[in-house]
Design a protein around this motif. Structure first.
Motif, short mmCIF file in Angstrom:
data_model
loop_
_atom_site.label_atom_id
_atom_site.label_comp_id
_atom_site.label_asym_id
_atom_site.label_seq_id
_atom_site.Cartn_x
_atom_site.Cartn_y
_atom_site.Cartn_z
N GLU A 131 2.88 5.71 -7.44
CA GLU A 131 2.00 6.31 -8.39
C GLU A 131 2.35 7.93 -8.20
O GLU A 131 2.47 8.57 -9.40
CB GLU A 131 0.71 6.54 -7.65
CG GLU A 131 -0.42 7.38 -8.02
CD GLU A 131 -0.76 7.28 -9.65
OE1 GLU A 131 -1.16 8.46 -10.16
OE2 GLU A 131 -0.53 6.11 -10.11
N GLN A 132 2.65 8.49 -7.13
CA GLN A 132 3.10 9.79 -7.43
C GLN A 132 4.62 10.17 -8.01
O GLN A 132 4.41 10.91 -8.90
CB GLN A 132 3.69 10.23 -5.76
CG GLN A 132 2.38 10.39 -4.75
CD GLN A 132 2.94 10.31 -3.25
OE1 GLN A 132 4.01 10.20 -2.84
NE2 GLN A 132 1.84 11.09 -2.38
N THR A 191 -0.34 0.32 -11.91
CA THR A 191 -0.04 1.76 -12.16
C THR A 191 0.15 1.87 -13.65
O THR A 191 -0.32 2.69 -14.33
CB THR A 191 1.30 2.04 -11.57
OG1 THR A 191 1.21 1.71 -10.10
CG2 THR A 191 1.78 3.51 -11.63
N THR A 195 1.33 4.14 -3.08
CA THR A 195 1.03 5.50 -3.13
C THR A 195 2.26 6.24 -3.62
O THR A 195 2.31 7.23 -4.57
CB THR A 195 0.87 5.89 -1.72
OG1 THR A 195 -0.40 5.18 -1.20
CG2 THR A 195 0.70 7.23 -1.50
N ALA A 229 0.82 -1.10 0.04
CA ALA A 229 -0.03 0.06 -0.01
C ALA A 229 0.90 1.40 0.14
O ALA A 229 0.48 2.18 -0.85
CB ALA A 229 -1.02 -0.01 1.27
N ASP A 230 1.83 1.20 0.87
CA ASP A 230 2.72 2.50 0.94
C ASP A 230 3.60 2.38 -0.42
O ASP A 230 3.74 3.81 -0.85
CB ASP A 230 3.96 2.35 2.03
CG ASP A 230 3.13 2.48 3.46
OD1 ASP A 230 1.88 3.17 3.33
OD2 ASP A 230 3.78 2.17 4.46
#
Length: 316
Positions: free
Chosen positions: A237-238, A268, A234, A230-231
């Motif tokens: 994706e950034q 992604t 994120t 999950a981390d």
């Protein structure tokens, strides 16, 4: 008679692959696997003078040179680098080929620096005709660490890792932007921050503007394997979003050889409608279970070259 070329003259007479900058009367890069490519005429010997700014507790830097696509020869930066030139016209490739994790390449000045180039006789440097460029953003596996064994710097082989070997199988130039241990969550070694922070910086002090290339490949993720999916999702994706805003031209996402975070990378890619370079079964031989050794590099290189060729053909 010897003809001296300053770093500025070397840059003007060469193709520079990776990230290079003229600073303090040097041609400098913080990156392993950076390449200076030039054509030398009218000389039978080339001598390089480089600054050996390795960490004082760690081994010397290494450079590698080859002429007319013959075998690479490696040189400690602590010794003179003298290269015989066999023909009237010689394609010379100079690569930054060995450093260590303790070299401060981000806030300090412990990268690779060429201070002068000398040609015996009345030689000339001619800039080669440009070819399409594929830029590969990655970590130590992309850069070429630990290919020949466990010795820092001396056993690094950017010239013989999967990128270096793929270079000879494809009619484009491959440019690396890669740091040891780099991830989107994990900072790299050498004081280098997480990947989104070096995306647009040469080092801590100097921004790096976008450069047009024919294809960009993002090969990150394996060093983030100790974080949660999950981390990672994120942060990845950034990073990809920032990359797409900055870099024009096609972009592909590459699955690490260890298949780390593969599902997140595929998701992604699907969200952004980007191609994925799948790498399952590409490499079965490793120095340490993670970094491909020479045999593993030889296994992966033709597959990588084939994947790049396909992607370039689809977009040209």
């Amino acid at each position: 008679m010897t003809k001296l070329f300053t770093p500025t003259e070397v840059a003007e007479g060469s193709l520079l692959l990776g990230r290079w900058q003229l600073q303090n009367d040097e041609l400098y890069t913080p990156l392993l696997g950076g390449v200076i490519k030039t054509i030398v005429t009218g000389s039978d010997q080339l001598t390089l003078t480089v600054a050996n700014r390795h960490h004082p507790l760690m081994p010397s830097h290494y450079w590698a040179v080859r002429v007319n696509h013959t075998a690479w020869r490696r040189y400690s930066a602590a010794l003179p680098i003298e290269v015989a030139l066999p023909a009237e016209r010689n394609l010379v490739e100079i690569m930054t080929a060995g450093n260590t994790d303790l070299d401060d390449v981000w806030s300090g000045n412990q990268g690779f620096a060429l201070t002068k180039l000398e040609l015996k006789g009345a030689g000339r440097l001619i800039k080669p005709s440009p070819r399409p460029v594929v830029a590969i953003y990655g970590d130590s596996i992309t850069a070429g660490c630990w290919v020949n064994g466990y010795g820092a710097s001396s056993d690094y082989r950017p010239e013989q890792n999967f990128v270096g070997l793929a270079q000879d199988k494809i009619d484009v130039d491959l440019a690396r932007v890669a740091y040891s241990a780099a991830g989107v969550l994990r900072p790299a070694t050498g004081g280098v921050p997480v990947a989104i922070d070096w995306l647009d910086h040469f080092n801590a002090q100097t921004p790096w503007p976008p450069h047009p290339v024919s294809l960009s490949v993002i090969n990150l993720g394996v060093n983030d394997r100790r974080f949660s999916e999950a981390d990672f999702a994120t942060a990845y994706e950034q990073y990809v979003t920032a990359f797409l805003k900055r870099q024009t031209g096609p972009v592909a996402l590459m699955i690490p050889f260890a298949q780390s975070m593969a599902n997140v990378i595929r998701a992604t890619a699907q969200y952004h409608q980007l191609p994925v370079i799948e790498t399952a079964d590409w490499c079965a031989s490793f120095t340490d279970g993670l970094h491909p050794d020479l045999t593993g590099a030889q296994q992966a290189a033709p597959r990588f070259a084939k994947a790049l060729t396909r992607l370039l053909n689809e977009r040209m």
